[in-house]
Motif scaffolding. Structure first.
Motif, PDB file in Angstrom:
ATOM      1  N   GLY A 257      -9.524  42.814  16.041  1.00 37.75           N
ATOM      2  CA  GLY A 257      -8.744  41.617  16.111  1.00 37.75           C
ATOM      3  C   GLY A 257      -8.817  40.900  14.728  1.00 37.75           C
ATOM      4  O   GLY A 257      -9.080  41.420  13.754  1.00 37.75           O
ATOM      5  N   PHE A 258      -8.997  39.570  15.148  1.00 37.27           N
ATOM      6  CA  PHE A 258      -9.177  38.678  13.753  1.00 37.27           C
ATOM      7  C   PHE A 258     -10.332  37.477  14.342  1.00 37.27           C
ATOM      8  O   PHE A 258     -10.644  37.261  15.356  1.00 37.27           O
ATOM      9  N   LEU A 273      -5.946  46.709  12.023  1.00 33.60           N
ATOM     10  CA  LEU A 273      -5.168  47.098  11.002  1.00 33.60           C
ATOM     11  C   LEU A 273      -4.495  48.683  11.344  1.00 33.60           C
ATOM     12  O   LEU A 273      -3.234  48.627  10.981  1.00 33.60           O
ATOM     13  N   ARG A 274      -5.514  49.307  11.753  1.00 29.09           N
ATOM     14  CA  ARG A 274      -4.929  50.736  12.140  1.00 29.09           C
ATOM     15  C   ARG A 274      -3.946  50.761  13.226  1.00 29.09           C
ATOM     16  O   ARG A 274      -3.057  51.481  13.345  1.00 29.09           O
ATOM     17  N   LYS A 275      -4.469  49.893  14.261  1.00 28.97           N
ATOM     18  CA  LYS A 275      -3.491  49.868  15.578  1.00 28.97           C
ATOM     19  C   LYS A 275      -2.122  49.390  15.018  1.00 28.97           C
ATOM     20  O   LYS A 275      -0.907  49.883  15.481  1.00 28.97           O
ATOM     21  N   LEU A 276      -1.932  48.549  14.200  1.00 30.81           N
ATOM     22  CA  LEU A 276      -0.675  47.599  13.784  1.00 30.81           C
ATOM     23  C   LEU A 276       0.084  48.765  13.105  1.00 30.81           C
ATOM     24  O   LEU A 276       1.294  48.995  13.031  1.00 30.81           O
ATOM     25  N   ALA A 277      -0.503  49.535  12.190  1.00 31.84           N
ATOM     26  CA  ALA A 277       0.157  50.625  11.478  1.00 31.84           C
ATOM     27  C   ALA A 277       0.649  51.721  12.329  1.00 31.84           C
ATOM     28  O   ALA A 277       1.817  51.932  12.312  1.00 31.84           O
ATOM     29  N   GLU A 278      -0.175  51.961  13.378  1.00 29.89           N
ATOM     30  CA  GLU A 278       0.151  53.051  14.359  1.00 29.89           C
ATOM     31  C   GLU A 278       1.425  52.490  15.283  1.00 29.89           C
ATOM     32  O   GLU A 278       2.431  53.301  15.373  1.00 29.89           O
ATOM     33  N   GLU A 279       1.454  51.370  15.567  1.00 27.41           N
ATOM     34  CA  GLU A 279       2.300  50.854  16.419  1.00 27.41           C
ATOM     35  C   GLU A 279       3.812  50.561  15.813  1.00 27.41           C
ATOM     36  O   GLU A 279       4.867  50.527  16.257  1.00 27.41           O
TER      37      GLU A 279
END
Length: 309
Positions: A257-258, A273-279
């Protein structure tokens, strides 16, 4: 650090003088004197928001938790737009959620005040090199894909004075910038590198763009003033053409998270960041540790990313 606004009067000459003394004491880290003087100011001018903010910050440094929160909340009541940035202090004290700490009005006021000295301070005092790192990463990403490092329409999110535009000079057929600060945009206009500049919050700006219109979206050290990036990723993916690139920097957070740091900036985790990219169906081309600037001579840890639709 909290925003230091240009001097303004409380309407009482004696209160103004004591406020100046209180501010000087705070800058010299004499927090007890700063708090005492701020209290004296508020006896004369109880609705003077800068003095409430100064009392809150001084009390926080003295571990006077309840007094700090009370004064900071009063400052926010007096100035709900929060150009003084007291929401950051309240979040640090646990009196406000971290993702509500930074408002558009605060960022606008911060950078309007910062604009005249921005380039010199950032590049000289803080050794800032975010745009150069992004430009280099784009060249490496294009080399990996065996493609020419030239782009059509490019969107520069949080363009500031145009430092990112300068780093991309000659690489983009068309460059459009967006920023909250009109004074920063005035500086960017003088570079003559942008085909258009918009005073806008970046998600709103992206929502106004057409589907699949951009070859490249860049954001150099902009996400440090944003908590959740979900909507930004979603809108960026939408405006990118097939195989378009999204390049950005963030400050690094070792967890998920942040978090809101002591420097009043957000840091984001690699897994987030990787999760957002994948989603959002973005391929991570580059995601590496970098430092885009220094803080008191110490490199600030961050991440540099290039993602492809």
């Amino acid at each position: 650090m909290p925003l230091t606004v240009s001097f303004r009067s409380s309407g009482d000459v004696l209160a103004d003088r004591r406020y100046e003394y209180a501010s000087a004491a705070f800058d010299e880290r004499d927090f007890e004197a700063a708090a005492d003087l701020a209290r004296q100011v508020l006896e004369l001018a109880p609705d003077f928001a800068p003095a409430q903010a100064l009392l809150g910050r001084s009390a926080a440094e003295l571990n006077l938790h309840d007094e700090a929160i009370e004064a900071l909340k009063r400052a926010l009541e007096l100035e709900p737009d929060d150009v003084l940035g007291v929401r950051v202090d309240l979040a640090r004290l646990g009196a406000l959620p971290q993702d509500e700490a930074i408002t558009d009005a605060y960022v606008r006021a911060l950078f309007d005040d910062y604009a005249p000295k921005f380039d010199r301070h950032l590049t000289k005092s803080l050794a800032y090199r975010g745009p150069e790192l992004i430009a280099d990463a784009l060249r490496r990403a294009c080399s990996k894909s065996i493609r020419d490092c030239r782009f059509g329409l490019t969107l520069d999110l949080g363009c500031g004075t145009g430092l990112m535009g300068q780093a991309l000079d000659g690489l983009c057929a068309s460059l459009i910038g967006a920023d909250l600060s009109p004074r920063m945009l005035e500086k960017a206009e003088k570079t003559k590198l942008y085909d258009a500049l918009h005073e806008a919050e970046l998600v709103s700006f992206l929502k106004g763009r057409s589907d699949g219109e951009a070859d490249l979206v860049v954001a150099a050290d902009v996400f440090v003033y944003m908590a959740a990036l979900d909507e930004t990723f979603r809108e960026t993916k939408r405006v990118l053409k097939r195989e378009g690139l999204f390049a950005f920097t963030v400050q690094a957070h070792e967890g998920d998270g942040f978090v809101l740091g002591d420097d009043a900036r957000y840091a984001h985790g690699e897994s987030y960041l990787r999760k957002l990219a994948e989603e959002n169906g973005l391929t991570v081309v580059i995601l590496e540790r970098v430092s885009t600037r220094e803080d008191r001579g110490v490199p600030v840890p961050g991440f540099l990313a290039v993602m492809q639709r």
